[in-house]
Design an enzyme around this catalytic site. Structure first.
Site, PDB file in Angstrom:
ATOM      1  N   ASP A 128       5.939   0.272   7.233  1.00  0.00           N
ATOM      2  CA  ASP A 128       4.564  -0.192   6.967  1.00  0.00           C
ATOM      3  C   ASP A 128       3.931   0.875   6.077  1.00  0.00           C
ATOM      4  O   ASP A 128       3.497   1.899   6.577  1.00  0.00           O
ATOM      5  CB  ASP A 128       3.797  -0.356   8.279  1.00  0.00           C
ATOM      6  CG  ASP A 128       2.313  -0.606   8.062  1.00  0.00           C
ATOM      7  OD1 ASP A 128       1.918  -0.880   6.927  1.00  0.00           O
ATOM      8  OD2 ASP A 128       1.554  -0.489   9.039  1.00  0.00           O
ATOM      9  N   ASP A 183       2.612  -6.833   3.303  1.00  0.00           N
ATOM     10  CA  ASP A 183       2.209  -5.905   4.367  1.00  0.00           C
ATOM     11  C   ASP A 183       2.122  -6.636   5.701  1.00  0.00           C
ATOM     12  O   ASP A 183       1.228  -6.375   6.495  1.00  0.00           O
ATOM     13  CB  ASP A 183       0.861  -5.279   3.974  1.00  0.00           C
ATOM     14  CG  ASP A 183       0.450  -4.134   4.884  1.00  0.00           C
ATOM     15  OD1 ASP A 183       1.339  -3.561   5.552  1.00  0.00           O
ATOM     16  OD2 ASP A 183      -0.752  -3.828   4.934  1.00  0.00           O
ATOM     17  N   HIS A 226       2.700   2.261  13.366  1.00  0.00           N
ATOM     18  CA  HIS A 226       1.609   3.216  13.613  1.00  0.00           C
ATOM     19  C   HIS A 226       1.917   4.171  14.768  1.00  0.00           C
ATOM     20  O   HIS A 226       1.047   4.932  15.178  1.00  0.00           O
ATOM     21  CB  HIS A 226       0.257   2.517  13.874  1.00  0.00           C
ATOM     22  CG  HIS A 226      -0.198   1.657  12.729  1.00  0.00           C
ATOM     23  ND1 HIS A 226      -1.401   0.984  12.731  1.00  0.00           N
ATOM     24  CD2 HIS A 226       0.377   1.377  11.544  1.00  0.00           C
ATOM     25  CE1 HIS A 226      -1.530   0.316  11.590  1.00  0.00           C
ATOM     26  NE2 HIS A 226      -0.455   0.544  10.853  1.00  0.00           N
ATOM     27  N   GLU A 267      -4.886   2.377   2.706  1.00  0.00           N
ATOM     28  CA  GLU A 267      -5.085   1.104   3.407  1.00  0.00           C
ATOM     29  C   GLU A 267      -5.328   1.362   4.882  1.00  0.00           C
ATOM     30  O   GLU A 267      -6.198   0.763   5.506  1.00  0.00           O
ATOM     31  CB  GLU A 267      -3.837   0.215   3.234  1.00  0.00           C
ATOM     32  CG  GLU A 267      -3.996  -1.204   3.779  1.00  0.00           C
ATOM     33  CD  GLU A 267      -3.636  -1.372   5.254  1.00  0.00           C
ATOM     34  OE1 GLU A 267      -4.001  -2.388   5.837  1.00  0.00           O
ATOM     35  OE2 GLU A 267      -2.986  -0.472   5.831  1.00  0.00           O
ATOM     36  N   GLU A 268      -4.560   2.292   5.440  1.00  0.00           N
ATOM     37  CA  GLU A 268      -4.560   2.502   6.896  1.00  0.00           C
ATOM     38  C   GLU A 268      -5.856   3.118   7.413  1.00  0.00           C
ATOM     39  O   GLU A 268      -6.150   3.061   8.597  1.00  0.00           O
ATOM     40  CB  GLU A 268      -3.376   3.399   7.295  1.00  0.00           C
ATOM     41  CG  GLU A 268      -2.008   2.849   6.897  1.00  0.00           C
ATOM     42  CD  GLU A 268      -1.577   1.662   7.742  1.00  0.00           C
ATOM     43  OE1 GLU A 268      -2.356   1.218   8.599  1.00  0.00           O
ATOM     44  OE2 GLU A 268      -0.448   1.172   7.518  1.00  0.00           O
ATOM     45  N   ASP A 276       0.136   4.351   1.182  1.00  0.00           N
ATOM     46  CA  ASP A 276       0.035   5.298   2.301  1.00  0.00           C
ATOM     47  C   ASP A 276       0.736   4.800   3.557  1.00  0.00           C
ATOM     48  O   ASP A 276       1.061   3.625   3.699  1.00  0.00           O
ATOM     49  CB  ASP A 276      -1.440   5.566   2.635  1.00  0.00           C
ATOM     50  CG  ASP A 276      -2.187   4.309   3.051  1.00  0.00           C
ATOM     51  OD1 ASP A 276      -2.022   3.266   2.385  1.00  0.00           O
ATOM     52  OD2 ASP A 276      -2.924   4.348   4.058  1.00  0.00           O
ATOM     53  N   HIS A 304       0.830  -1.217   0.000  1.00  0.00           N
ATOM     54  CA  HIS A 304       0.000   0.000   0.000  1.00  0.00           C
ATOM     55  C   HIS A 304       0.857   1.257   0.000  1.00  0.00           C
ATOM     56  O   HIS A 304       1.943   1.295   0.597  1.00  0.00           O
ATOM     57  CB  HIS A 304      -1.059  -0.003   1.108  1.00  0.00           C
ATOM     58  CG  HIS A 304      -0.568  -0.085   2.527  1.00  0.00           C
ATOM     59  ND1 HIS A 304      -0.164   1.017   3.240  1.00  0.00           N
ATOM     60  CD2 HIS A 304      -0.463  -1.133   3.377  1.00  0.00           C
ATOM     61  CE1 HIS A 304       0.172   0.653   4.463  1.00  0.00           C
ATOM     62  NE2 HIS A 304       0.013  -0.645   4.583  1.00  0.00           N
TER      63      HIS A 304
HETATM   64 ZN   LIG Z   1       0.335  -1.741   6.398  1.00  0.00          ZN
END
Ligand SMILES: [Zn+2]
Length: 471
Positions: free
Chosen positions: A109, A162, A445, A138-139, A72, A70
């Site tokens: 990520d 991922d 994150h 995606e997030e 983003d 992904h």
């Molecule tokens: Zn991810």
């Protein structure tokens, strides 16, 4: 390709802004990269990108392989750290075998997934036709995977890049749905002689509502609601707690007015001691506090009772473990947040997950029923499908064989209790054979996110081997 190549490409990617919902710069960069490498590419309406590499001579009969990452990243930084995700390169250091962003997220990520795809696209090792798919957002809800049109890719086998633990191969994920309740309420005056208190439960660990739901962490909304449910000598002024729908609530505060506020405060303190003792091994920092404050009016008491009752009654946590895969949560629900989006409205946000669709539907219905019975308007939305493990998958067999041959050991084969874009692909590309793996990442994150460099060698070797030997 080597893991050095992948890392070098990733370092370039750390310079390109790519916050979820603002992927413009990375989308453009990917297109220019494809052009510069003489590769065919396409971009769909929502800005998913597909870069295509034709089969090497002699590999024309190998079926097309789809690789996917992904575009983003989650953009979080430490409080007080001057940083603008819309233009500044991510500041990282390499130390003790890790690549770390200390004050921001690193974006490995899933920048590392993008980098691995590009390294294969520019590799001159002979391989079959590749379609590399880069999704957006995606997030924040897997919008790119969700909106992808049938036919955007044609391969029947997909490797998702991922995942966050080298040595683990993922072959399944949970589906989910959100269930939110809206309580409309009137107001009433605060009874004369009452004192107003703010009761807080804070400093819980929180965590991801899928990955961490079985870790017995405290849900502060639940803890505070349970206390209020047992007491009657107060008026509710407000209750606010939790945040994102995919996080376990780390703090919750209720403002209440009471004619016997001192007794209420003492009860809350005693309750806090019991709860802290119950969570002593998993939540060492959990805090209960009381302070005096002021308020003009309270929630009308009938509605307040129904709201608190619903918060106390609605389930939270693991509902069922998987009978097939040891340690895998099959079905769970998260009481995520309570807030007041506008005066006269209290909103409760929850989300449910399951790798078994019938269980997901039943759980959503149960949660929605509790809210409806308490007089709320209920909104169920953003349902996404799970990905049921297939132990007979060909790409799984390929990956396990490569892993054994390369490293002389067995990889772990797992499913996760969280969403992956793979579940969404399955809806539009039925019969797609999929697997997900990646290098080892920690603290994704959040500021401090890091990538283990040693795991990069194995990740790259496995991917290269599987892709080049694919038949
Ligand atoms: Zn991810």
């Amino acid at each position: 390709m080597t893991s050095e190549t992948v890392l070098d490409i990733f370092k370039e990617i750390t310079r390109i802004p790519r916050e979820s919902g603002h992927e413009g710069p990375i989308t453009e960069w990917l297109c220019k990269w494809a052009e510069a490498h003489g590769l065919e590419y396409k971009v769909d309406d929502i800005h998913n990108v597909c870069i295509i590499k034709n089969a090497a001579p002699g590999k024309e009969n190998v079926p097309t392989l789809v690789l996917q990452a992904h575009q983003d990243m989650v953009c979080e930084k430490n409080e007080g750290f001057e940083f603008d995700f819309s233009k500044d390169p991510i500041p990282y250091v390499i130390e003790d075998g890790w690549m770390v962003a200390k004050d921001t997220t690193l974006g490995a990520d899933d920048g590392i997934g993008i980098a691995a795809c590009l390294a294969l696209l520019e590799s001159d090792r002979p391989m079959g036709r590749l379609e590399c798919i880069f999704t957006i957002s995606e997030e924040t809800g897997m919008d790119g995977a969700d909106a992808m049109q049938e036919g955007f890719f044609t391969g029947k086998t997909l490797i998702n890049l991922d995942s966050e633990d080298e040595g683990q191969l993922f072959i399944g994920c949970a589906g989910g749905e959100h269930t939110d309740a809206y309580f409309e309420h009137g107001f009433e005056n605060i009874a004369e002689g009452s004192k107003v208190l703010e009761l807080s439960v804070t400093d819980a660990l929180g965590g991801h509502s899928g990955d961490d739901i079985n870790k017995l962490r405290a849900n502060t909304v639940k803890i505070l609601a349970d206390f209020l449910e047992r007491n009657e000598s107060f008026q509710l002024v407000s209750i606010n707690g939790g945040g994102k729908s995919n996080a376990i609530a780390r703090e919750c505060k209720a403002v209440v007015a009471s004619p016997c506020a001192d007794v209420l405060a003492a009860d809350f303190e005693a309750y806090g001691k019991l709860v802290r003792a119950a969570y002593s091994s998993t939540e060492p920092a959990l805090r209960f506090s009381v302070r005096e404050c002021e308020a003009a009016r309270a929630v009308e008491s009938g509605a307040a009772g129904r709201i608190i009752g619903a918060l106390a009654e609605v389930p939270h946590g693991v509902v069922k473990m998987s009978p097939d895969i040891t340690g895998l949560v099959q079905t769970s629900t998260n009481l995520a947040a309570v807030s007041s989006p506008e005066p006269g409205v209290i909103k409760i946000a929850t989300s449910q997950r399951s790798s078994v669709e019938a269980e997901l539907d039943a759980l959503v219905e149960k949660v929605a029923g509790i809210f409806r019975n308490a007089g709320a308007r209920v909104d169920c939305y953003s349902k996404y499908p799970g990905w049921k493990p297939d132990l007979k998958s060909k790409i799984l067999k390929d990956c396990v064989e490569s892993y054994r041959r390369l490293f002389g050991e067995e990889p772990l084969v797992l499913a996760i209790h969280a969403g992956l874009e793979c579940g969404l692909f399955l809806e539009k590309f039925p019969g797609l054979d999929m697997i997900s793996f990646g290098p080892t990442l920690r603290g994704v994150h959040a500021p401090g996110e890091k990538l283990e460099l040693a795991s990069m060698d194995r990740f790259e070797a496995l991917l290269d081997d599987v892709v080049c030997n694919f038949k």
